[in-house]
Design an enzyme around this catalytic site. Structure first.
Site, mmCIF file in Angstrom:
data_model
loop_
_atom_site.group_PDB
_atom_site.id
_atom_site.type_symbol
_atom_site.label_atom_id
_atom_site.label_comp_id
_atom_site.label_asym_id
_atom_site.label_seq_id
_atom_site.Cartn_x
_atom_site.Cartn_y
_atom_site.Cartn_z
ATOM 1 N N TRP A 83 0.816 -1.223 0.000
ATOM 2 C CA TRP A 83 0.000 0.000 0.000
ATOM 3 C C TRP A 83 0.847 1.269 0.000
ATOM 4 C CZ3 TRP A 83 1.719 2.662 4.076
ATOM 5 C CH2 TRP A 83 2.265 1.937 5.134
ATOM 6 N N ASN A 84 2.146 1.166 0.308
ATOM 7 C CA ASN A 84 2.884 2.410 0.582
ATOM 8 C C ASN A 84 3.220 3.228 -0.674
ATOM 9 O OD1 ASN A 84 4.851 0.562 -0.171
ATOM 10 N ND2 ASN A 84 6.378 1.342 1.252
ATOM 11 N N ARG A 142 6.417 -0.750 -11.655
ATOM 12 C CA ARG A 142 7.795 -1.255 -11.633
ATOM 13 C C ARG A 142 7.826 -2.740 -12.020
ATOM 14 N NH1 ARG A 142 11.295 0.139 -6.253
ATOM 15 N NH2 ARG A 142 10.599 -1.873 -5.539
ATOM 16 N N LYS A 146 -2.515 -8.322 -7.834
ATOM 17 C CA LYS A 146 -3.284 -8.203 -6.590
ATOM 18 C C LYS A 146 -2.701 -7.061 -5.754
ATOM 19 C CE LYS A 146 -3.029 -9.138 -2.574
ATOM 20 N NZ LYS A 146 -3.518 -7.977 -1.834
ATOM 21 N N PRO A 147 -3.344 -5.893 -5.811
ATOM 22 C CA PRO A 147 -2.842 -4.771 -5.007
ATOM 23 C C PRO A 147 -3.205 -4.949 -3.538
ATOM 24 C CG PRO A 147 -4.829 -4.118 -6.194
ATOM 25 C CD PRO A 147 -4.546 -5.544 -6.593
ATOM 26 N N ALA A 148 -2.603 -4.143 -2.663
ATOM 27 C CA ALA A 148 -2.935 -4.213 -1.233
ATOM 28 C C ALA A 148 -4.395 -3.828 -1.030
ATOM 29 C CB ALA A 148 -2.029 -3.268 -0.457
ATOM 30 N N GLY A 177 6.654 -6.285 -0.477
ATOM 31 C CA GLY A 177 5.965 -6.172 0.807
ATOM 32 C C GLY A 177 6.922 -6.508 1.938
ATOM 33 N N GLU A 184 10.831 -8.073 -3.284
ATOM 34 C CA GLU A 184 11.287 -6.741 -2.827
ATOM 35 C C GLU A 184 10.737 -6.588 -1.415
ATOM 36 O OE1 GLU A 184 13.259 -4.643 -4.253
ATOM 37 O OE2 GLU A 184 13.359 -5.390 -6.293
ATOM 38 N N CYS A 227 10.239 1.456 2.228
ATOM 39 C CA CYS A 227 11.226 0.420 2.535
ATOM 40 C C CYS A 227 12.615 1.039 2.577
ATOM 41 C CB CYS A 227 11.174 -0.669 1.479
ATOM 42 S SG CYS A 227 11.259 -0.005 -0.184
ATOM 43 N N GLU A 285 11.782 -2.350 11.605
ATOM 44 C CA GLU A 285 11.397 -1.357 10.602
ATOM 45 C C GLU A 285 10.349 -0.433 11.236
ATOM 46 O OE1 GLU A 285 9.667 -3.136 7.080
ATOM 47 O OE2 GLU A 285 10.490 -1.580 5.779
ATOM 48 N N SER A 315 15.691 5.951 -5.468
ATOM 49 C CA SER A 315 14.707 5.437 -6.429
ATOM 50 C C SER A 315 14.801 6.132 -7.780
ATOM 51 C CB SER A 315 13.297 5.629 -5.880
ATOM 52 O OG SER A 315 13.199 5.041 -4.613
HETATM 53 P P1 NAP Z 1 2.659 -6.745 3.566
HETATM 54 O O1 NAP Z 1 1.775 -6.810 4.747
HETATM 55 O O2 NAP Z 1 3.722 -7.759 3.424
HETATM 56 O O3 NAP Z 1 1.689 -6.785 2.296
HETATM 57 C C1 NAP Z 1 2.178 -6.674 0.982
HETATM 58 C C2 NAP Z 1 1.180 -7.297 0.036
HETATM 59 O O4 NAP Z 1 1.038 -8.676 0.346
HETATM 60 C C3 NAP Z 1 -0.222 -6.709 0.130
HETATM 61 O O5 NAP Z 1 -0.818 -6.740 -1.128
HETATM 62 C C4 NAP Z 1 -0.920 -7.689 1.058
HETATM 63 O O6 NAP Z 1 -2.309 -7.653 0.894
HETATM 64 C C5 NAP Z 1 -0.324 -8.990 0.588
HETATM 65 N N1 NAP Z 1 -0.363 -10.076 1.539
HETATM 66 C C6 NAP Z 1 -0.318 -10.037 2.886
HETATM 67 N N2 NAP Z 1 -0.351 -11.297 3.392
HETATM 68 C C7 NAP Z 1 -0.397 -12.133 2.326
HETATM 69 C C8 NAP Z 1 -0.455 -13.552 2.189
HETATM 70 N N3 NAP Z 1 -0.435 -14.356 3.242
HETATM 71 N N4 NAP Z 1 -0.502 -14.065 0.946
HETATM 72 C C9 NAP Z 1 -0.510 -13.269 -0.139
HETATM 73 N N5 NAP Z 1 -0.466 -11.925 -0.072
HETATM 74 C C10 NAP Z 1 -0.405 -11.371 1.147
HETATM 75 O O7 NAP Z 1 3.387 -5.350 3.432
HETATM 76 P P2 NAP Z 1 2.734 -3.906 3.471
HETATM 77 O O8 NAP Z 1 2.414 -3.605 4.878
HETATM 78 O O9 NAP Z 1 1.658 -3.780 2.458
HETATM 79 O O10 NAP Z 1 3.938 -3.014 2.947
HETATM 80 C C11 NAP Z 1 4.961 -2.598 3.760
HETATM 81 C C12 NAP Z 1 6.175 -3.488 3.630
HETATM 82 O O11 NAP Z 1 6.572 -3.528 2.272
HETATM 83 C C13 NAP Z 1 7.359 -2.953 4.398
HETATM 84 O O12 NAP Z 1 8.022 -3.998 5.046
HETATM 85 C C14 NAP Z 1 8.238 -2.358 3.299
HETATM 86 O O13 NAP Z 1 9.601 -2.283 3.628
HETATM 87 C C15 NAP Z 1 7.971 -3.291 2.168
HETATM 88 N N6 NAP Z 1 8.285 -2.647 0.882
HETATM 89 C C16 NAP Z 1 9.402 -3.061 0.207
HETATM 90 C C17 NAP Z 1 9.752 -2.441 -0.987
HETATM 91 C C18 NAP Z 1 10.978 -2.863 -1.736
HETATM 92 O O14 NAP Z 1 11.081 -2.512 -2.911
HETATM 93 N N7 NAP Z 1 11.910 -3.601 -1.148
HETATM 94 C C19 NAP Z 1 8.952 -1.419 -1.497
HETATM 95 C C20 NAP Z 1 7.831 -1.023 -0.782
HETATM 96 C C21 NAP Z 1 7.505 -1.659 0.409
HETATM 97 P P3 NAP Z 1 -3.259 -7.098 2.048
HETATM 98 O O15 NAP Z 1 -2.560 -5.961 2.662
HETATM 99 O O16 NAP Z 1 -4.481 -6.728 1.348
HETATM 100 O O17 NAP Z 1 -3.438 -8.264 2.980
#
Ligand code: NAP
Length: 489
Positions: free
Chosen positions: A161-162, A170, A185-187, A239, A261, A295, A392, A452
């Site tokens: 979502w961020n 990307r 599948k977006p957040a 994520g 990522e 991130c 984090e 970025s």
């Molecule tokens: P997240 O909770 O891991 O969720 C990311 C995505 O995965 C969302 O679409 C989420 O959907 C989905 N998801 C969650 N549980 C899942 C499961 N069991 N099976 C399949 N999909 C699942 O992360 P977030 O809170 O959205 O984002 C923040 C994190 O992303 C931070 O840790 C950040 O560092 C990381 N991030 C990394 C990068 C990079 O390029 N390295 C860039 C941006 C963000 P729902 O939310 O709808 O459940």
């Protein structure tokens, strides 16, 4: 009143159904879920809540057109991406407002993300025309080696979502350039940007079935069966490390190709020879971009003892002056966090640091009222065992500690399971290279607070991920190399 009307128009203009095989349709059973404005805690609208059955239909659609799309003319794929880039730029204002409504960041920041997101389409449109292979002799001179790059095949993309638009483009940019089909599948918190992108790609001429979107409130249940489906060839995830680990495990069953990522815990190192003006500006950007919910956010500030007090004072002054509020309001620089849980986590980390002796110079107090706001906070003299240095933060909190030598700074920077990015501020060129070489990260910001860029390979080492997005490397994640051994006798 005028602003409310513009907001309504933008929300009304975006599709809220699933995109499957070129058709916008309700979820099987017709369920929906709300998208919440984190600044008001009020619903923005409802979107379709996909079921596993819908997800399967989306994969069916992606699989059905994969062969034809993979064999399409590179010129056509390049043109679709370029046209989509132009449409995004034309609509940058509306898309930015839409993003702010679902994610919270200030509209100006949302607009920067739209420009950054669109840039992946411009960058990768060129890639579509440069897919190549090699032709060479075997070592013994008898046979020939021919290699060809081919699309990986149908991909599942899961985005956070961020950065609701850029984390999608990307992946979609290189996938389209390579000739892959996609189930996106977006957040659940921010589905609107990807739905708007679906409309743009449709308008740009992307054939039906190449890009499918499933929005859902049950991400694990809905994507799980797709990951096990042998027709899926690639999982590209952005994520948290925690969810990434689970997905890698699930992908192991079918030895699915994955790109990950994941999370970060970026160190921000300021040496005694740094240009302090530059370091403070860099810190502000690395910490406050995206309200600290990136991130790449600077998570741990380690500053040379001799400049620590001056750096801390100046950063606190700048961060304390930033205006918080709803991202649609004028002059607002700091929007709300995404939800109550995130806000509680940030507050908990600050409380833990303060209880261990850290001193808040600005912020540190939860505001009252509606919205998931947390104030920009600078913590001085943070002990190294404070949780804020190992977890984090994902919020506008800058914890600062002093170091006394280059070795100590590097040791602290590398003392984490994460390895996404580090920031280094120094005017000594030899030290700069020495430190960059020793940092265990995929990226380094050297005298700058942001890394970025569509033209650069973004990604992490250690538990921050697998693979790269953007740059010359990004396209490779969506290509397989086939090698043909040719008998020339
Ligand atoms: P997240 O909770 O891991 O969720 C990311 C995505 O995965 C969302 O679409 C989420 O959907 C989905 N998801 C969650 N549980 C899942 C499961 N069991 N099976 C399949 N999909 C699942 O992360 P977030 O809170 O959205 O984002 C923040 C994190 O992303 C931070 O840790 C950040 O560092 C990381 N991030 C990394 C990068 C990079 O390029 N390295 C860039 C941006 C963000 P729902 O939310 O709808 O459940």
């Amino acid at each position: 009143m005028a602003i409310a009307t513009q907001e309504q128009q933008v929300v009304e203009g975006v599709e809220k159904r699933l995109l499957i095989g070129g058709e916008w349709r309700d979820a099987a059973g017709g369920a929906t879920f709300p998208v919440i404005d984190p600044a008001t805690e009020e619903p923005v609208c409802e979107v379709a809540d996909a079921t596993p059955e819908d997800a399967k239909a989306a994969l069916d659609a992606a699989v059905a057109v994969q062969a034809e799309w993979g064999a399409s003319a590179p010129n056509d794929r390049a043109k679709i991406l370029w046209d989509a880039f132009e449409l995004m730029m034309e609509r940058a204002d509306e898309l930015a407002l839409l993003m702010t409504l679902e994610m919270g960041k200030a509209v100006a920041e949302s607009k920067s993300e739209i420009v950054y997101a669109a840039d992946f389409f411009r960058w990768h449109s060129g890639d579509a025309l440069r897919l190549d292979g090699v032709y060479k002799q075997f070592g013994n001179g008898t046979s020939r080696v021919l290699t060809m790059k081919q699309p990986v095949g149908p991909c599942l993309m899961i985005t956070p979502w961020n950065f609701p638009m850029a984390m999608g483009t990307r992946k979609v940019g290189p996938a389209v350039a390579a000739g892959c089909t996609v189930v996106m599948k977006p957040a659940g918190a921010t589905p609107l940007c990807m739905l708007a992108l679906g409309q743009i790609l449709e308008e740009a001429g992307l054939p039906a079935g190449v890009f499918n979107i499933i929005t859902t409130s049950s991400s694990g249940k809905v994507t799980g069966p797709l990951i096990e489906d042998p027709r899926l060839r690639k999982l590209s995830f952005t994520g948290s490390t925690e969810v990434g680990r689970k997905l890698i495990e699930a992908a192991a069953g079918s030895v699915l190709k994955t790109s990950m990522e994941l999370g970060g815990n970026a160190p921000f190192l300021v040496f005694e020879d740094a240009d302090l003006d530059e370091a403070v500006e860099g810190a502000l950007l690395a910490k406050m971009r995206n309200i600290g919910e990136a991130c790449t956010s600077a998570n741990r500030f380690h500053v040379a003892e001799s400049v620590k007090d001056e750096f801390t004072r100046r950063l606190a002054e700048k961060m304390g002056a930033l205006k918080s509020g709803r991202g649609t309001e004028e002059d607002v620089k700091v929007g709300p966090l995404i939800d109550q849980e995130s806000r509680e986590k940030v507050a908990e980390l600050v409380e833990d640091a303060v209880s261990k002796g850290a001193k808040p110079l600005t912020g540190g107090e939860l505001p009252g009222g509606r919205g998931y706001f947390y104030p920009p906070t600078v913590l001085a003299d943070v002990p190294l065992d404070a949780r804020v240095f190992s977890e984090e933060i994902f919020g506008p909190v800058a914890p600062i500690a002093a170091f006394s030598s280059e070795d100590e700074a590097i040791e602290r920077a590398n003392d984490t399971e994460y390895g996404l990015v580090a920031y280094v501020f120094t005017r000594d060129a030899k030290r700069a290279i020495r430190v960059c070489e020793r940092l265990e990260t995929g990226m380094v910001g050297l005298n700058q607070g942001m890394v970025s860029n569509a033209g650069a390979p973004f990604g992490g080492v250690k538990q921050s991920g697998i693979g790269r997005e953007g740059g010359n490397e990004g396209i490779e994640e969506f290509l397989e190399t086939k090698y043909v051994a040719m008998n020339m006798d």
